[in-house]
Design a protein around this motif. Structure first.
Motif, PDB file in Angstrom:
ATOM      1  N   ALA A 142      -5.825   2.321  -7.744  1.00  0.00           N
ATOM      2  CA  ALA A 142      -5.464   3.673  -7.337  1.00  0.00           C
ATOM      3  C   ALA A 142      -6.750   4.431  -7.027  1.00  0.00           C
ATOM      4  O   ALA A 142      -7.732   4.309  -7.756  1.00  0.00           O
ATOM      5  CB  ALA A 142      -4.697   4.384  -8.448  1.00  0.00           C
ATOM      6  N   ALA A 143      -6.725   5.178  -5.940  1.00  0.00           N
ATOM      7  CA  ALA A 143      -7.895   5.960  -5.555  1.00  0.00           C
ATOM      8  C   ALA A 143      -7.438   7.308  -5.037  1.00  0.00           C
ATOM      9  O   ALA A 143      -6.376   7.432  -4.440  1.00  0.00           O
ATOM     10  CB  ALA A 143      -8.693   5.235  -4.479  1.00  0.00           C
ATOM     11  N   VAL A 185      -1.203   8.723 -13.550  1.00  0.00           N
ATOM     12  CA  VAL A 185      -0.896   7.798 -12.467  1.00  0.00           C
ATOM     13  C   VAL A 185      -0.398   6.463 -13.030  1.00  0.00           C
ATOM     14  O   VAL A 185       0.433   5.797 -12.417  1.00  0.00           O
ATOM     15  CB  VAL A 185      -2.107   7.626 -11.518  1.00  0.00           C
ATOM     16  CG1 VAL A 185      -3.234   6.865 -12.174  1.00  0.00           C
ATOM     17  CG2 VAL A 185      -1.683   6.951 -10.237  1.00  0.00           C
ATOM     18  N   SER A 186      -0.865   6.080 -14.208  1.00  0.00           N
ATOM     19  CA  SER A 186      -0.414   4.820 -14.810  1.00  0.00           C
ATOM     20  C   SER A 186       1.090   4.831 -15.083  1.00  0.00           C
ATOM     21  O   SER A 186       1.762   3.821 -14.894  1.00  0.00           O
ATOM     22  CB  SER A 186      -1.183   4.533 -16.101  1.00  0.00           C
ATOM     23  OG  SER A 186      -0.956   5.554 -17.051  1.00  0.00           O
ATOM     24  N   LYS A 187       1.629   5.961 -15.503  1.00  0.00           N
ATOM     25  CA  LYS A 187       3.078   6.050 -15.742  1.00  0.00           C
ATOM     26  C   LYS A 187       3.858   5.905 -14.445  1.00  0.00           C
ATOM     27  O   LYS A 187       4.887   5.238 -14.393  1.00  0.00           O
ATOM     28  CB  LYS A 187       3.436   7.368 -16.438  1.00  0.00           C
ATOM     29  CG  LYS A 187       3.017   7.419 -17.867  1.00  0.00           C
ATOM     30  CD  LYS A 187       3.537   8.663 -18.538  1.00  0.00           C
ATOM     31  CE  LYS A 187       3.112   8.641 -19.990  1.00  0.00           C
ATOM     32  NZ  LYS A 187       3.834   9.614 -20.782  1.00  0.00           N
ATOM     33  N   LEU A 188       3.371   6.537 -13.395  1.00  0.00           N
ATOM     34  CA  LEU A 188       4.033   6.433 -12.096  1.00  0.00           C
ATOM     35  C   LEU A 188       3.990   4.993 -11.589  1.00  0.00           C
ATOM     36  O   LEU A 188       5.004   4.442 -11.169  1.00  0.00           O
ATOM     37  CB  LEU A 188       3.382   7.377 -11.082  1.00  0.00           C
ATOM     38  CG  LEU A 188       3.929   7.312  -9.657  1.00  0.00           C
ATOM     39  CD1 LEU A 188       5.413   7.649  -9.612  1.00  0.00           C
ATOM     40  CD2 LEU A 188       3.132   8.240  -8.749  1.00  0.00           C
ATOM     41  N   HIS A 226       0.858  -1.173   0.000  1.00  0.00           N
ATOM     42  CA  HIS A 226       0.000   0.000   0.000  1.00  0.00           C
ATOM     43  C   HIS A 226       0.897   1.225   0.000  1.00  0.00           C
ATOM     44  O   HIS A 226       1.848   1.305   0.783  1.00  0.00           O
ATOM     45  CB  HIS A 226      -0.896   0.034   1.244  1.00  0.00           C
ATOM     46  CG  HIS A 226      -1.915  -1.041   1.264  1.00  0.00           C
ATOM     47  ND1 HIS A 226      -2.428  -1.537   2.432  1.00  0.00           N
ATOM     48  CD2 HIS A 226      -2.516  -1.721   0.270  1.00  0.00           C
ATOM     49  CE1 HIS A 226      -3.308  -2.471   2.145  1.00  0.00           C
ATOM     50  NE2 HIS A 226      -3.374  -2.609   0.851  1.00  0.00           N
ATOM     51  N   LEU A 227       0.589   2.161  -0.869  1.00  0.00           N
ATOM     52  CA  LEU A 227       1.363   3.392  -0.984  1.00  0.00           C
ATOM     53  C   LEU A 227       0.428   4.583  -0.873  1.00  0.00           C
ATOM     54  O   LEU A 227      -0.683   4.560  -1.405  1.00  0.00           O
ATOM     55  CB  LEU A 227       2.065   3.467  -2.346  1.00  0.00           C
ATOM     56  CG  LEU A 227       2.901   2.285  -2.780  1.00  0.00           C
ATOM     57  CD1 LEU A 227       3.360   2.477  -4.219  1.00  0.00           C
ATOM     58  CD2 LEU A 227       4.087   2.122  -1.864  1.00  0.00           C
ATOM     59  N   LEU A 228       0.896   5.620  -0.222  1.00  0.00           N
ATOM     60  CA  LEU A 228       0.213   6.906  -0.211  1.00  0.00           C
ATOM     61  C   LEU A 228       1.174   7.871  -0.889  1.00  0.00           C
ATOM     62  O   LEU A 228       2.255   8.151  -0.360  1.00  0.00           O
ATOM     63  CB  LEU A 228      -0.100   7.352   1.220  1.00  0.00           C
ATOM     64  CG  LEU A 228      -0.759   8.719   1.374  1.00  0.00           C
ATOM     65  CD1 LEU A 228      -2.102   8.771   0.643  1.00  0.00           C
ATOM     66  CD2 LEU A 228      -0.947   9.042   2.848  1.00  0.00           C
ATOM     67  N   VAL A 229       0.795   8.311  -2.079  1.00  0.00           N
ATOM     68  CA  VAL A 229       1.691   9.121  -2.904  1.00  0.00           C
ATOM     69  C   VAL A 229       1.026  10.453  -3.220  1.00  0.00           C
ATOM     70  O   VAL A 229      -0.132  10.502  -3.629  1.00  0.00           O
ATOM     71  CB  VAL A 229       2.028   8.391  -4.233  1.00  0.00           C
ATOM     72  CG1 VAL A 229       2.958   9.229  -5.090  1.00  0.00           C
ATOM     73  CG2 VAL A 229       2.635   7.026  -3.962  1.00  0.00           C
ATOM     74  N   HIS A 230       1.779  11.517  -3.030  1.00  0.00           N
ATOM     75  CA  HIS A 230       1.333  12.841  -3.454  1.00  0.00           C
ATOM     76  C   HIS A 230       2.074  13.130  -4.763  1.00  0.00           C
ATOM     77  O   HIS A 230       3.298  13.143  -4.789  1.00  0.00           O
ATOM     78  CB  HIS A 230       1.683  13.893  -2.397  1.00  0.00           C
ATOM     79  CG  HIS A 230       1.223  15.254  -2.772  1.00  0.00           C
ATOM     80  ND1 HIS A 230       2.054  16.172  -3.362  1.00  0.00           N
ATOM     81  CD2 HIS A 230       0.014  15.853  -2.645  1.00  0.00           C
ATOM     82  CE1 HIS A 230       1.382  17.277  -3.586  1.00  0.00           C
ATOM     83  NE2 HIS A 230       0.140  17.112  -3.156  1.00  0.00           N
TER      84      HIS A 230
END
Length: 115
Positions: free
Chosen positions: A93-94, A54-57, A43-47
């Protein structure tokens, strides 16, 4: 998720995976704010910048972490079992713009880590 939800991660692998993912996020001008995982997924929380796909990241996070984990933990990651793939091709991703950040962080921190 790992390919076929195999229990792959050890605590050491999760620590290394977090280091790699922090570097990948930085290269995208994003910030990995929280990371945790269990035996078969993370699980990641990314800013990240709003204009970033987001798909590229996610693809970069998966690709780079797979490369490093396979190289550094070859004995643990059996390529034959994974059929050449470390991560599942899917991801979830949400947006959490409306939720308090503390609640999201607490959820991620409470994930069971392998011993």
């Amino acid at each position: 998720m790992t390919r076929y939800r195999r229990d792959v991660f050890t605590a050491e692998m999760l620590r290394r995976r977090a280091d790699v993912m922090i570097e990948v996020c930085a290269s995208f001008e994003a910030e990995l704010r929280e990371v945790n995982g269990v035996d078969d997924h993370v699980h990641l929380l990314v800013h990240y910048p709003p204009k970033m796909a987001v798909s590229k990241l996610v693809n970069s996070l998966k690709g780079v972490s797979s490369l490093y984990l396979r190289k550094e933990f070859t004995g643990r990651v059996n390529r034959a079992i994974m059929h050449g793939h470390f991560w599942s091709p899917s991801y979830f991703a949400a947006s959490c713009g409306g939720a308090p950040l503390a609640v999201i962080r607490a959820y991620i921190e409470q994930q069971r880590r392998p011993t």
